[in-house]
Design a protein around this motif. Structure first.
Motif, PDB file in Angstrom:
ATOM      1  N   SER A 149     -45.069 -84.627  25.429  1.00 41.77           N
ATOM      2  CA  SER A 149     -45.266 -85.470  24.375  1.00 41.77           C
ATOM      3  C   SER A 149     -45.474 -85.190  22.520  1.00 41.77           C
ATOM      4  O   SER A 149     -45.433 -86.167  22.005  1.00 41.77           O
ATOM      5  CB  SER A 149     -46.173 -86.539  24.735  1.00 41.77           C
TER       6      SER A 149
ATOM      7  N   ARG B 121     -49.750 -90.615  30.694  1.00 41.23           N
ATOM      8  CA  ARG B 121     -50.482 -90.050  32.065  1.00 41.23           C
ATOM      9  C   ARG B 121     -49.823 -91.614  32.473  1.00 41.23           C
ATOM     10  O   ARG B 121     -50.141 -92.731  32.178  1.00 41.23           O
ATOM     11  CB  ARG B 121     -51.738 -89.944  32.670  1.00 41.23           C
TER      12      ARG B 121
ATOM     13  N   HIS C  46     -50.764 -82.759  25.180  1.00 41.32           N
ATOM     14  CA  HIS C  46     -49.627 -83.155  25.684  1.00 41.32           C
ATOM     15  C   HIS C  46     -48.493 -82.481  25.077  1.00 41.32           C
ATOM     16  O   HIS C  46     -47.732 -83.180  24.318  1.00 41.32           O
ATOM     17  CB  HIS C  46     -49.413 -84.593  25.725  1.00 41.32           C
TER      18      HIS C  46
ATOM     19  N   LYS D 136     -56.537 -79.734  24.759  1.00 42.59           N
ATOM     20  CA  LYS D 136     -55.166 -79.707  25.566  1.00 42.59           C
ATOM     21  C   LYS D 136     -54.778 -80.405  25.065  1.00 42.59           C
ATOM     22  O   LYS D 136     -53.304 -79.533  24.866  1.00 42.59           O
ATOM     23  CB  LYS D 136     -55.367 -79.713  26.836  1.00 42.59           C
TER      24      LYS D 136
ATOM     25  N   TYR E  84     -56.112 -86.719  25.261  1.00 44.56           N
ATOM     26  CA  TYR E  84     -55.553 -85.228  25.528  1.00 44.56           C
ATOM     27  C   TYR E  84     -56.783 -84.892  25.215  1.00 44.56           C
ATOM     28  O   TYR E  84     -56.058 -82.982  25.944  1.00 44.56           O
ATOM     29  CB  TYR E  84     -54.248 -85.173  25.488  1.00 44.56           C
TER      30      TYR E  84
END
Length: 304
Positions: A286, A2, A283, A281, A278
Motif C-alpha cells: 500500500s 486489512r 505495508h 513493518k 501497521y
C-alpha cells in the motif's frame, strides 16, 4: 488495509451480469417459512440439471439492486448433487446478515440478486458452470459436480454513492486533516508533524444508534498516508461500500476503535499512529513505510 470480506468465498469468480440465463425451479424444490427467519428448504432426491434457475418468492419494496450496491441479506446455502444435499452456509448461525457486493459474486448469485428489492426473498439453483466450476471449493465441501441452492432474504442495499447523513461539525484544529462534508469526501493533510496519539473527530454527526462492538458495520472510507498525502485506501474507488465486524481485529486497531460508539450516519476523521496501524513493518503493498501515520475519513452507513 486489512479488512473483513464477509462471504468472500462467493466473490472469487468473475460475474456474467444479466447475460446469465435463468428458468423455473426444479420439481419438488420447496421453501417454507416467514421472511427474515431461517427457511425450511426441501430438496428432492433427483439430480439438478445444468441450467440456472431463479425465482422471486416475495417481491420487496424500494430501489432495485444495481451495480455498485453492497447487498445485505440473510441466507441459507446448500450443495446438491442428486441423492445428496447438505446445508453448507447460513447467516442465521452467526445471528448477523451477510454482505454481497453485487457484480463481484459468482455468476449465479449475481443473476439471483439482479433487480431484487429490500424485503424480498429469492431462491436460486446454481449449476457448477455458474458457481465454482470444475474445481469446486474444497473448504466448503463443494465438489466439481455440485449445484448450489440459495434462499436469500434481502434486508437492504447500499449504493456506491451512499454517504454520511447528518449535521456537519466545526473543524477548528489546524494540526489535523481537514475533511469535506459533501457526498464524496476529500481530505487535506497538513504539513505538520503528525500527532503521537490516536485522534478521532466527528465531521458529520449522524442520528442513528451508536455502533456496538461485534456489530457488522457497512461503511465507506478514504485513507491517506500522512507523510505524503497519498491515497492508499478508497472503498468508493473499488466500486461499492465495504463491511467489517468491528472490535474483532479485522481492521487495524486505530480504525477499529474509532468506529465503536459513533452514531450510524456519521463521518469520522481518524488519525492513526503507527502503534495502532501497521507499526514498524509498514505495508509495502500500500506504500505505507515504517512508522507511517495514517488518516482516514470513515462514513458509517449502517450497523447490524
Amino acid at each position: 488495509m486489512r479488512r473483513a470480506a464477509p462471504f468472500v468465498v462467493l466473490a472469487l469468480l468473475a460475474a456474467c451480469g444479466v447475460a446469465c440465463s435463468g428458468g423455473g425451479l426444479p420439481d419438488g424444490l420447496k421453501v417454507n417459512g416467514d421472511i427474515g427467519k431461517q427457511p425450511t428448504v426441501t430438496i428432492p432426491g433427483s439430480s439438478p440439471d445444468a441450467k440456472l434457475a431463479v425465482k422471486t418468492l416475495h417481491t420487496g419494496k424500494g430501489s432495485k439492486v444495481a451495480n455498485g450496491d453492497l447487498v445485505v441479506a440473510n441466507y441459507v446455502g446448500y450443495r446438491w448433487n442428486g441423492g445428496d444435499h447438505k446445508l453448507i452456509a447460513s447467516s442465521y448461525d452467526s445471528g448477523q446478515p451477510a454482505m454481497f457486493p453485487y457484480g463481484h459474486l459468482v455468476p449465479g448469485l449475481n443473476k439471483a440478486l439482479a433487480g431484487q428489492r429490500p424485503g424480498g426473498r429469492v431462491m436460486a439453483v446454481i449449476p457448477p458452470g455458474q458457481g465454482y466450476g470444475a474445481n469446486g471449493y474444497a473448504p466448503m465441501q463443494i465438489g466439481a459436480k455440485d449445484s448450489l441452492v440459495f434462499v436469500l432474504d434481502v434486508v437492504a442495499a447500499y449504493p456506491n454513492g451512499a454517504s454520511a447523513q447528518g449535521r456537519p461539525q466545526p473543524q477548528s484544529d489546524a494540526r489535523l486533516p481537514r475533511v469535506s462534508a459533501g457526498a464524496t469526501p476529500t481530505m487535506k493533510v497538513p504539513h505538520v508533524r503528525p500527532p503521537a496519539r490516536l485522534q478521532v473527530r466527528t465531521i458529520v454527526q449522524g442520528t442513528g444508534k451508536p455502533v456496538q462492538a461485534r456489530q457488522l458495520v457497512v461503511f465507506h472510507d478514504l485513507g491517506q498516508i500522512w507523510r505524503n498525502g497519498k491515497v492508499f485506501e478508497s472503498s468508493r474507488d473499488r466500486g461499492h461500500p465495504d463491511s467489517v465486524v468491528v472490535g474483532a481485529r479485522q481492521m487495524i486497531a486505530g480504525w477499529d476503535r474509532a468506529v465503536v460508539g459513533k452514531p450510524v450516519g456519521s463521518r469520522v476523521l481518524v488519525v492513526v499512529p503507527p502503534g495502532q496501524g501497521y507499526g514498524a513493518k509498514g505495508h509495502a503493498a500500500s506504500g505505507i513505510a515504517s512508522k507511517d501515520t495514517l488518516a482516514f475519513a470513515i462514513d458509517i452507513l449502517a450497523a447490524y
